[in-house]
Enzyme design. Structure first.
Site, PDB file in Angstrom:
ATOM      1  N   GLU A  34       0.871  -1.159   0.000  1.00  0.00           N
ATOM      2  CA  GLU A  34       0.000   0.000   0.000  1.00  0.00           C
ATOM      3  C   GLU A  34       0.919   1.223   0.000  1.00  0.00           C
ATOM      4  O   GLU A  34       1.815   1.311   0.838  1.00  0.00           O
ATOM      5  CB  GLU A  34      -0.851  -0.036   1.278  1.00  0.00           C
ATOM      6  CG  GLU A  34      -1.958   0.956   1.275  1.00  0.00           C
ATOM      7  CD  GLU A  34      -2.755   0.915   2.577  1.00  0.00           C
ATOM      8  OE1 GLU A  34      -2.678  -0.084   3.314  1.00  0.00           O
ATOM      9  OE2 GLU A  34      -3.444   1.911   2.839  1.00  0.00           O
ATOM     10  N   ARG A 260       4.992 -12.862   9.638  1.00  0.00           N
ATOM     11  CA  ARG A 260       5.694 -11.601   9.470  1.00  0.00           C
ATOM     12  C   ARG A 260       7.081 -11.646  10.077  1.00  0.00           C
ATOM     13  O   ARG A 260       7.311 -12.390  11.027  1.00  0.00           O
ATOM     14  CB  ARG A 260       4.961 -10.525  10.297  1.00  0.00           C
ATOM     15  CG  ARG A 260       4.022  -9.724   9.550  1.00  0.00           C
ATOM     16  CD  ARG A 260       3.287  -8.784  10.471  1.00  0.00           C
ATOM     17  NE  ARG A 260       2.298  -8.183   9.642  1.00  0.00           N
ATOM     18  CZ  ARG A 260       2.441  -7.019   9.018  1.00  0.00           C
ATOM     19  NH1 ARG A 260       3.480  -6.270   9.227  1.00  0.00           N
ATOM     20  NH2 ARG A 260       1.537  -6.580   8.203  1.00  0.00           N
ATOM     21  N   LYS A 270       4.645   0.751   9.329  1.00  0.00           N
ATOM     22  CA  LYS A 270       4.749   2.029   8.607  1.00  0.00           C
ATOM     23  C   LYS A 270       4.183   3.176   9.423  1.00  0.00           C
ATOM     24  O   LYS A 270       4.699   4.283   9.397  1.00  0.00           O
ATOM     25  CB  LYS A 270       4.009   1.920   7.268  1.00  0.00           C
ATOM     26  CG  LYS A 270       4.859   1.304   6.188  1.00  0.00           C
ATOM     27  CD  LYS A 270       4.108   1.243   4.880  1.00  0.00           C
ATOM     28  CE  LYS A 270       3.118   0.108   4.899  1.00  0.00           C
ATOM     29  NZ  LYS A 270       2.430  -0.102   3.628  1.00  0.00           N
TER      30      LYS A 270
HETATM   31  P1  ATP Z   1       2.722  -2.066   7.986  1.00  0.00           P
HETATM   32  O1  ATP Z   1       2.186  -2.769   9.185  1.00  0.00           O
HETATM   33  O2  ATP Z   1       4.147  -1.712   8.110  1.00  0.00           O
HETATM   34  O3  ATP Z   1       1.881  -0.920   7.542  1.00  0.00           O
HETATM   35  P2  ATP Z   1       1.506  -3.551   5.889  1.00  0.00           P
HETATM   36  O4  ATP Z   1       1.380  -5.017   5.896  1.00  0.00           O
HETATM   37  O5  ATP Z   1       0.274  -2.780   6.148  1.00  0.00           O
HETATM   38  O6  ATP Z   1       2.686  -3.168   6.849  1.00  0.00           O
HETATM   39  P3  ATP Z   1       1.692  -3.330   3.073  1.00  0.00           P
HETATM   40  O7  ATP Z   1       2.146  -2.199   2.253  1.00  0.00           O
HETATM   41  O8  ATP Z   1       0.264  -3.698   3.018  1.00  0.00           O
HETATM   42  O9  ATP Z   1       2.124  -3.018   4.564  1.00  0.00           O
HETATM   43  O10 ATP Z   1       2.605  -4.592   2.810  1.00  0.00           O
HETATM   44  C1  ATP Z   1       2.869  -5.130   1.554  1.00  0.00           C
HETATM   45  C2  ATP Z   1       3.230  -6.567   1.734  1.00  0.00           C
HETATM   46  O11 ATP Z   1       4.340  -6.693   2.615  1.00  0.00           O
HETATM   47  C3  ATP Z   1       2.086  -7.332   2.325  1.00  0.00           C
HETATM   48  O12 ATP Z   1       1.911  -8.513   1.584  1.00  0.00           O
HETATM   49  C4  ATP Z   1       2.529  -7.610   3.727  1.00  0.00           C
HETATM   50  O13 ATP Z   1       2.017  -8.814   4.174  1.00  0.00           O
HETATM   51  C5  ATP Z   1       4.050  -7.636   3.605  1.00  0.00           C
HETATM   52  N1  ATP Z   1       4.666  -7.248   4.876  1.00  0.00           N
HETATM   53  C6  ATP Z   1       4.507  -6.107   5.563  1.00  0.00           C
HETATM   54  N2  ATP Z   1       5.194  -6.126   6.719  1.00  0.00           N
HETATM   55  C7  ATP Z   1       5.815  -7.331   6.765  1.00  0.00           C
HETATM   56  C8  ATP Z   1       6.678  -7.972   7.706  1.00  0.00           C
HETATM   57  N3  ATP Z   1       7.050  -7.384   8.844  1.00  0.00           N
HETATM   58  N4  ATP Z   1       7.138  -9.206   7.405  1.00  0.00           N
HETATM   59  C9  ATP Z   1       6.788  -9.816   6.263  1.00  0.00           C
HETATM   60  N5  ATP Z   1       5.976  -9.274   5.339  1.00  0.00           N
HETATM   61  C10 ATP Z   1       5.490  -8.048   5.581  1.00  0.00           C
HETATM   62 MG    MG Z   2      -1.364  -3.422   4.657  1.00  0.00          MG
END
Ligand code: ATP
Ligand code: MG
Length: 557
Positions: A34, A260, A270
């Site tokens: 995102e 994760r 983020k």
């Molecule tokens: P955040 O909690 O930092 O906002 P998010 O999952 O909302 O992370 P996205 O931009 O939606 O952020 O993530 C893109 C991809 O990266 C998703 O498929 C998510 O599952 C993966 N991802 C995000 N954080 C992690 C993590 N700590 N370990 C593994 N994969 C991750």
């Molecule tokens: Mg997300």
């Protein structure tokens, strides 16, 4: 470790079987960020996994911006994410894609559900909707708007789309089951009103699909065979499957979840990273202290170190916290193998060689790397005045101190043996200069009298060097779990996470150092030139990491 020498993880096994048994003809994965912040080390795990599987099984991996929420998204993030994925060393399949590319199709599918009697416009206020939803232990109740006719729903949804309703006034919900044990199935919102321009679609829409309504269908539209996501989406899978099962989608992606990445001494959210930026605890998303990929890049971390780290931690379905020392190990390992060597004096103390002629300059040669012959040798100007590290000289010391002591000898690295003869002090009694004699018959050999100096110290010519600033970074947080429980991570920002040294003196060749090119400053650590600060005359060098793990020592005390 390469994938060949490591046992296959569960996703590799699933894919191998799907391909072998013909359930899937070609692997298609995607990385779906995102664009509401910069990528961090947690995302690297997902990137390496999705792109890595595509490489391993000769498939494709799309980059798709999951941009359903215009309130938090920005073009700046889109650009940064592309840069970071490329920097990590991966190439996405075709052009970057956007969920917003599918807004027309998603809108069509919302109409389809309405016509099928499977979606309705609901006028419950967000507050009332919450009460109607029930809890984990109590079923929800049907909305009073649930049985609106298809015609009424079509007309109301059209009004929503045309901006004739206020934000929050109503939403479009899927008609599934308000008594479902899984709350995600209790008539979830699929479209909401947001009177806001979008970074890709401009003013075209004032209704936006929910993430859940967009995600699985986007995968279907792109023909993704394996939708790999993190464990928190496991509970959403029945909902994704409901959409896929009730819509005329062109493909049926299957979802698999993995754990994760959590790292100690680090936050990988983020939202929290944005708070560090917005509240100026750091100097932007790419501050070298940040666990973002752009911060790590600016700090001098090689992309391969991050890829090796992701390989090393593996992929499982159980949540655990990885020791940041493992990442640091991978960084040191990669830099030790590849970083050219150089010398830089952090806190200079002047040395004058009383028996070396004034105005004379010779050029000594030093290896670029102890074992890498492909890295070019360095030229070191040697002159009557030099700088050594202030802490490398003492008037008196015991035997453990293997550096320069008054009346004793030491070897200058890649150069001669010198002996300290005399100390010059200022009025305050501080040492400002050491007068030494140099033995010019010691280049690459021991002194003729057989008395071998015990120590080797680094140095630079005081007449020809690069005056620079050096930034010593330490861990951003001093607590191993800064955001666990109800802790406020901001309370654990390490107050000593940055120390700036001025007037450092680096060997002259470093005038040509490029950002992202790493060096080992001998006896000091790994460094790279900063891409933002500094000038041609006075560069800034960032310490990527020290030579040894000082935190492990700290903990073992
Ligand atoms: P955040 O909690 O930092 O906002 P998010 O999952 O909302 O992370 P996205 O931009 O939606 O952020 O993530 C893109 C991809 O990266 C998703 O498929 C998510 O599952 C993966 N991802 C995000 N954080 C992690 C993590 N700590 N370990 C593994 N994969 C991750
Ligand atoms: Mg997300």
């Amino acid at each position: 470790m390469t994938s060949e020498s490591k046992p296959a993880h569960f996703l590799q096994n699933i894919i191998r079987e799907d391909l072998a048994e013909g359930r899937v003809s070609k692997l298609a994965t995607r990385f779906p960020p995102e664009p509401n912040g910069y990528l961090h080390i947690g995302h690297a795990k997902s990137i390496c996994l999705n792109f890595g599987l595509a490489q391993e099984f000769d498939g494709t991996c799309n980059l798709r911006f999951d941009d359903t929420n215009p309130a938090k998204e920005e073009e700046e993030y889109v650009d940064a994410i592309k840069r970071d994925v490329s920097w990590l060393g991966f190439e996405w399949n075709g052009e970057a894609r956007y969920t917003s590319d599918y807004f027309d199709q998603l809108h069509e599918w919302a109409l389809y559900l309405i016509r099928e009697g499977k979606a309705y416009v609901c006028h419950l206020s967000p507050e009332d909707a919450r009460h109607y939803r029930g809890t984990l232990t109590e079923p929800g109740r049907n909305s009073p708007y649930r049985d609106r006719s298809v015609e009424e729903n079509l007309a109301l949804f059209e009004q929503m789309k045309n901006g004739e309703m206020a934000e929050g006034e109503c939403s479009l919900r899927a008609k599934i089951d308000m008594a479902a044990p899984n709350i995600n199935l209790r008539d979830p919102i699929i479209y909401r009103i947001k009177k806001m321009a979008h970074h890709q679609t401009g003013d075209k829409w004032c209704i936006y699909p929910s993430y859940d309504f967009a995600h699985g269908q986007s995968d279907a539209l792109e023909g993704i065979s394996h939708s790999i996501c993190t464990l928190e989406f496991e509970d959403h899978k029945p909902l994704y499957d409901w959409f896929i099962g009730n819509l005329p989608v062109p493909a049926r992606p299957r979802q698999y979840e993995f754990a994760r990445l959590h790292l100690n001494y680090t936050v990988v959210s983020k939202r929290k990273l944005k708070q560090l930026v917005d509240e100026k605890h750091v100097d932007g998303w790419d501050d070298p202290r940040m666990p973002t990929l752009s911060g790590q890049r600016r700090r001098g971390v090689p992309p391969r170190a991050i890829r090796n780290f992701c390989e090393m931690i593996g992929v499982t379905r159980s949540d655990s916290v990885v020791d940041v020392g493992m990442l640091e190990y991978c960084i040191r390992d990669e830099l030790d193998k590849n970083a050219p060597r150089a010398m830089c004096v952090m806190e200079p103390l002047k040395v004058t060689l009383s028996n070396y002629p004034e105005g004379r300059e010779e050029t000594l040669s030093a290896p670029g790397h102890p074992v890498r012959d492909d890295l070019p040798a360095r030229e070191l100007p040697f002159t009557r005045t030099l700088y050594i590290e202030r802490e490398d000289f003492r008037e008196e010391a015991n035997k453990k101190y293997k550096r320069l002591v008054l009346g004793k000898k030491v070897r200058l690295r890649n150069a001669y043996v010198i002996q300290a003869e005399e100390v010059v002090k200022n009025d305050a009694g501080e040492i400002v200069e050491v007068i030494c004699s140099v033995d010019l018959d010691t280049l690459g050999k021991d002194p003729a009298d057989g008395v071998k100096p015990k120590g080797v110290i680094h140095w630079v010519s005081a007449e020809k060097n690069v005056d620079c600033e050096v930034r010593l970074y330490d861990r951003l947080f001093s607590d191993p779990a800064p955001d666990s429980g109800d802790k406020n991570f901001l309370d654990f920002v390490n107050p000593d996470n940055l120390k700036i040294l001025q007037g450092c003196k680096a060997e002259i060749g470093l005038a040509r150092a490029e950002p992202e090119q790493s060096y080992q400053f001998e006896r000091n650590g790994y460094f790279c030139r900063d891409s933002r600060y500094g000038t041609a005359e006075k560069p800034v060098f960032n310490r990527t990491i020290g030579l040894r793990d000082s935190w492990a020592k700290e903990q073992n005390k």
